[in-house]
Design an enzyme around this catalytic site. Structure first.
Site, PDB file in Angstrom:
ATOM      1  N   GLU A  66      80.646  48.697  21.273  1.00 15.74           N
ATOM      2  CA  GLU A  66      80.118  47.335  21.043  1.00 15.74           C
ATOM      3  C   GLU A  66      78.648  47.430  20.657  1.00 15.74           C
ATOM      4  OE1 GLU A  66      80.703  44.387  20.619  1.00 15.74           O
ATOM      5  OE2 GLU A  66      82.310  43.567  21.832  1.00 15.74           O
ATOM      6  N   ASP A  67      78.175  46.437  19.921  1.00 21.28           N
ATOM      7  CA  ASP A  67      76.731  46.369  19.662  1.00 21.28           C
ATOM      8  C   ASP A  67      76.010  45.739  20.847  1.00 21.28           C
ATOM      9  OD1 ASP A  67      77.974  43.950  19.088  1.00 21.28           O
ATOM     10  OD2 ASP A  67      76.556  43.409  17.515  1.00 21.28           O
TER      11      ASP A  67
ATOM     12  N   ASP B  68      77.011  40.521  26.245  1.00 14.87           N
ATOM     13  CA  ASP B  68      76.184  39.370  26.606  1.00 14.87           C
ATOM     14  C   ASP B  68      76.846  38.700  27.827  1.00 14.87           C
ATOM     15  OD1 ASP B  68      74.772  36.923  26.505  1.00 14.87           O
ATOM     16  OD2 ASP B  68      74.636  36.956  24.346  1.00 14.87           O
TER      17      ASP B  68
ATOM     18  N   PHE C  70      67.109  36.862  21.165  1.00 10.43           N
ATOM     19  CA  PHE C  70      68.089  37.032  20.088  1.00 10.43           C
ATOM     20  C   PHE C  70      67.614  38.132  19.147  1.00 10.43           C
ATOM     21  CE2 PHE C  70      70.492  36.082  16.274  1.00 10.43           C
ATOM     22  CZ  PHE C  70      71.748  35.852  16.809  1.00 10.43           C
TER      23      PHE C  70
ATOM     24  N   ARG D  80      72.056  42.602   9.199  1.00 13.77           N
ATOM     25  CA  ARG D  80      72.784  43.703   9.842  1.00 13.77           C
ATOM     26  C   ARG D  80      72.292  45.066   9.352  1.00 13.77           C
ATOM     27  NH1 ARG D  80      77.346  41.601  12.668  1.00 13.77           N
ATOM     28  NH2 ARG D  80      78.322  39.780  11.726  1.00 13.77           N
TER      29      ARG D  80
HETATM   30  C1  PRP Z   1      79.034  39.547  19.411  1.00 15.83           C
HETATM   31  C2  PRP Z   1      78.963  41.016  19.783  1.00 15.83           C
HETATM   32  C3  PRP Z   1      79.980  41.152  20.872  1.00 15.83           C
HETATM   33  C4  PRP Z   1      79.987  39.790  21.507  1.00 15.83           C
HETATM   34  C5  PRP Z   1      79.268  39.837  22.805  1.00 15.83           C
HETATM   35  O1  PRP Z   1      80.075  39.374  18.486  1.00 15.83           O
HETATM   36  O2  PRP Z   1      79.260  41.848  18.686  1.00 15.83           O
HETATM   37  O3  PRP Z   1      81.252  41.476  20.355  1.00 15.83           O
HETATM   38  O4  PRP Z   1      79.344  38.891  20.618  1.00 15.83           O
HETATM   39  O5  PRP Z   1      79.214  38.575  23.416  1.00 15.83           O
HETATM   40  P1  PRP Z   1      79.841  38.246  24.807  1.00 15.83           P
HETATM   41  O6  PRP Z   1      79.492  39.363  25.756  1.00 15.83           O
HETATM   42  O7  PRP Z   1      79.145  36.945  25.191  1.00 15.83           O
HETATM   43  O8  PRP Z   1      81.310  38.087  24.645  1.00 15.83           O
HETATM   44  P2  PRP Z   1      80.148  38.156  17.474  1.00 15.83           P
HETATM   45  O9  PRP Z   1      81.305  37.274  17.861  1.00 15.83           O
HETATM   46  O10 PRP Z   1      78.804  37.523  17.328  1.00 15.83           O
HETATM   47  O11 PRP Z   1      80.600  38.814  16.123  1.00 15.83           O
HETATM   48  P3  PRP Z   1      79.954  40.011  15.265  1.00 15.83           P
HETATM   49  O12 PRP Z   1      80.205  41.284  16.036  1.00 15.83           O
HETATM   50  O13 PRP Z   1      80.744  39.946  13.997  1.00 15.83           O
HETATM   51  O14 PRP Z   1      78.491  39.745  15.055  1.00 15.83           O
END
Ligand code: PRP
Length: 177
Positions: free
Chosen positions: A96-97, A100, A149, A162
């Protein structure tokens, strides 16, 4: 005018990637590993991480959404595409990136457990524990960050930024693009 403020440099990221890759390689010790990137945000981190790991790996991706084009978590996770690689009996490392609230990581962990993975671990470049609304465990964390953010190195704002090599905060953007 939108301006970018550096938070974590390219050098810091690369040192972090090396550290995590060494840890993961030592933990799995030549055992096969299915590395799964959560799209879109993980694709750059995953690319660097797997090239620093010394393990026999397979790579696949999963696509989910949770934020619905805003910077706020909706709390509901949607699965758009699962993996095509058979999972049963395999050690799975989810990349994961950012973690949150933890809703996405928790969803992914259950998804692989239900498919009969031998083990499921989560590796996230960034961890925002102050935002956590679940009890999900993140096994490998690159940087613990405060509630700001960030964009770059795979993370986006409205699908932009990105490609940046480091991590930045943005100044001068609306909260809901
Ligand atoms: C972001 C990120 C994680 C997730 C984390 O994805 O890449 O997958 O949110 O948030 P959480 O812990 O509150 O669930 P996003 O839906 O923004 O899509 P992306 O990866 O395409 O940017």
């Amino acid at each position: 005018m939108v301006t970018q403020k550096l938070v974590i440099s390219e050098t810091q990221i690369q040192e972090c990637v090396s550290r995590l890759a060494s840890l993961i390689s030592a933990d799995y010790k030549d055992q096969p590993l299915l590395v799964v990137g959560a799209l879109n945000g993980s694709f750059i981190f995953l690319s660097d991480l797997i090239r620093s790991m010394e393990l026999p790996i397979q790579v696949d991706f999963i696509r989910l959404s949770s934020y619905d084009e805003s910077t706020q978590s909706s709390g509901s996770v949607r699965l758009h595409h699962g993996v095509r690689t058979p999972v049963k009996g395999k050690n799975v490392l989810v990349v994961e990136d950012i973690v949150d609230t933890g809703f996405t990581a928790e969803f992914i962990r259950h998804y692989f457990e239900e498919q009969g993975a031998a083990s499921v671990r989560i590796c996230s470049l960034l961890d925002k524990p102050i935002r956590r609304l679940t009890s999900v465990t993140v096994d490998y964390v690159g940087f613990e960050v405060p509630d700001q953010f960030l964009v770059g190195y795979g993370l986006d704002y409205n699908q932009q930024f990105r490609e940046l090599r480091a991590l930045y905060t943005l100044e001068g953007v609306p909260q809901n693009p």
